[in-house]
Design a protein around this motif. Structure first.
Motif, PDB file in Angstrom:
ATOM      1  N   ARG A 144      94.107 113.017  52.806  1.00 13.10           N
ATOM      2  CA  ARG A 144      92.725 112.820  53.233  1.00 13.10           C
ATOM      3  C   ARG A 144      92.412 113.852  54.304  1.00 13.10           C
ATOM      4  O   ARG A 144      93.181 114.036  55.241  1.00 13.10           O
ATOM      5  N   ILE A 145      91.276 114.492  54.146  1.00 14.99           N
ATOM      6  CA  ILE A 145      90.813 115.447  55.148  1.00 14.99           C
ATOM      7  C   ILE A 145      89.628 114.805  55.847  1.00 14.99           C
ATOM      8  O   ILE A 145      88.651 114.418  55.206  1.00 14.99           O
ATOM      9  N   VAL A 146      89.715 114.681  57.154  1.00 15.14           N
ATOM     10  CA  VAL A 146      88.647 114.057  57.926  1.00 15.14           C
ATOM     11  C   VAL A 146      87.769 115.150  58.523  1.00 15.14           C
ATOM     12  O   VAL A 146      88.252 116.055  59.197  1.00 15.14           O
ATOM     13  N   VAL A 147      86.482 115.074  58.242  1.00 19.27           N
ATOM     14  CA  VAL A 147      85.518 116.027  58.778  1.00 19.27           C
ATOM     15  C   VAL A 147      85.254 115.655  60.243  1.00 19.27           C
ATOM     16  O   VAL A 147      85.015 114.483  60.541  1.00 19.27           O
ATOM     17  N   PRO A 148      85.315 116.620  61.151  1.00 14.07           N
ATOM     18  CA  PRO A 148      85.033 116.305  62.556  1.00 14.07           C
ATOM     19  C   PRO A 148      83.632 115.700  62.700  1.00 14.07           C
ATOM     20  O   PRO A 148      82.675 116.168  62.097  1.00 14.07           O
ATOM     21  N   ARG A 149      83.553 114.644  63.472  1.00 16.55           N
ATOM     22  CA  ARG A 149      82.269 113.965  63.660  1.00 16.55           C
ATOM     23  C   ARG A 149      82.242 113.308  65.027  1.00 16.55           C
ATOM     24  O   ARG A 149      83.256 113.172  65.683  1.00 16.55           O
ATOM     25  N   GLN A 150      81.056 112.898  65.399  1.00 17.15           N
ATOM     26  CA  GLN A 150      80.917 112.189  66.670  1.00 17.15           C
ATOM     27  C   GLN A 150      80.090 110.932  66.441  1.00 17.15           C
ATOM     28  O   GLN A 150      79.271 110.869  65.540  1.00 17.15           O
ATOM     29  N   THR A 151      80.327 109.931  67.271  1.00 17.02           N
ATOM     30  CA  THR A 151      79.555 108.691  67.178  1.00 17.02           C
ATOM     31  C   THR A 151      78.391 108.782  68.146  1.00 17.02           C
ATOM     32  O   THR A 151      78.577 109.059  69.328  1.00 17.02           O
ATOM     33  N   LEU A 152      77.205 108.576  67.620  1.00 22.58           N
ATOM     34  CA  LEU A 152      75.989 108.636  68.424  1.00 22.58           C
ATOM     35  C   LEU A 152      75.346 107.263  68.501  1.00 22.58           C
ATOM     36  O   LEU A 152      75.417 106.485  67.554  1.00 22.58           O
ATOM     37  N   LYS A 153      74.714 106.980  69.627  1.00 26.11           N
ATOM     38  CA  LYS A 153      73.926 105.760  69.770  1.00 26.11           C
ATOM     39  C   LYS A 153      72.466 106.181  69.791  1.00 26.11           C
ATOM     40  O   LYS A 153      72.084 107.055  70.562  1.00 26.11           O
ATOM     41  N   MET A 154      71.678 105.556  68.927  1.00 23.75           N
ATOM     42  CA  MET A 154      70.274 105.921  68.815  1.00 23.75           C
ATOM     43  C   MET A 154      69.416 104.669  68.808  1.00 23.75           C
ATOM     44  O   MET A 154      69.890 103.588  68.483  1.00 23.75           O
ATOM     45  N   LYS A 155      68.159 104.838  69.137  1.00 22.41           N
ATOM     46  CA  LYS A 155      67.205 103.732  69.089  1.00 22.41           C
ATOM     47  C   LYS A 155      66.267 103.958  67.912  1.00 22.41           C
ATOM     48  O   LYS A 155      65.828 105.077  67.659  1.00 22.41           O
ATOM     49  N   THR A 214      76.805 119.390  60.668  1.00 25.83           N
ATOM     50  CA  THR A 214      75.833 119.786  59.646  1.00 25.83           C
ATOM     51  C   THR A 214      74.731 118.738  59.469  1.00 25.83           C
ATOM     52  O   THR A 214      73.958 118.805  58.542  1.00 25.83           O
ATOM     53  N   ARG A 215      74.710 117.761  60.348  1.00 21.34           N
ATOM     54  CA  ARG A 215      73.691 116.709  60.378  1.00 21.34           C
ATOM     55  C   ARG A 215      73.811 115.686  59.250  1.00 21.34           C
ATOM     56  O   ARG A 215      72.859 114.999  58.923  1.00 21.34           O
ATOM     57  N   GLN A 216      74.969 115.632  58.634  1.00 22.19           N
ATOM     58  CA  GLN A 216      75.227 114.521  57.724  1.00 22.19           C
ATOM     59  C   GLN A 216      75.550 113.329  58.606  1.00 22.19           C
ATOM     60  O   GLN A 216      76.164 113.487  59.664  1.00 22.19           O
ATOM     61  N   PHE A 217      75.167 112.133  58.190  1.00 25.95           N
ATOM     62  CA  PHE A 217      75.436 110.977  59.040  1.00 25.95           C
ATOM     63  C   PHE A 217      75.593 109.707  58.218  1.00 25.95           C
ATOM     64  O   PHE A 217      75.214 109.647  57.054  1.00 25.95           O
ATOM     65  N   LYS A 218      76.162 108.716  58.878  1.00 25.59           N
ATOM     66  CA  LYS A 218      76.322 107.396  58.272  1.00 25.59           C
ATOM     67  C   LYS A 218      76.095 106.375  59.362  1.00 25.59           C
ATOM     68  O   LYS A 218      76.729 106.417  60.413  1.00 25.59           O
TER      69      LYS A 218
END
Length: 85
Positions: A20-31, A48-52
């Motif tokens: 498994r290759i994990v793409v670097p990402r960050q957890t954001l808190k948004m309203k 690249t602005r992909q999100f979940k």
């Protein structure tokens, strides 16, 4: 695998391994604002602005505003997309 075969009565078990290759990402808190109510959501986003959006956040909001999960998810995603631009 042997126990699985004994318990289920299967004649064969196929085992596979994968990497498994994990793409670097960050957890954001948004309203986000839905039906004139403000909610905080967490989402994982890549450069690249992909999100979940976190499942638990969608589910919680869905229950609070009495909308189906998928409809709530789309409303949230629409607002997150705008904020990530």
């Amino acid at each position: 695998a042997g126990l699985l075969a004994l318990e289920t009565g299967t004649l064969g078990i196929r085992l596979r391994s994968s990497e498994r290759i994990v793409v670097p990402r960050q957890t954001l808190k948004m309203k986000v604002r839905i039906h004139n109510k403000e909610f905080a959501v967490r989402c994982k986003a890549t450069k690249t602005r992909q999100f979940k959006v976190e499942y638990d956040d969608i589910k919680s909001i869905s229950e609070k505003i009495s909308l189906p999960f998928r409809q709530t998810e789309e409303l949230i995603k629409e607002q997150v997309r705008k904020q990530l631009k």
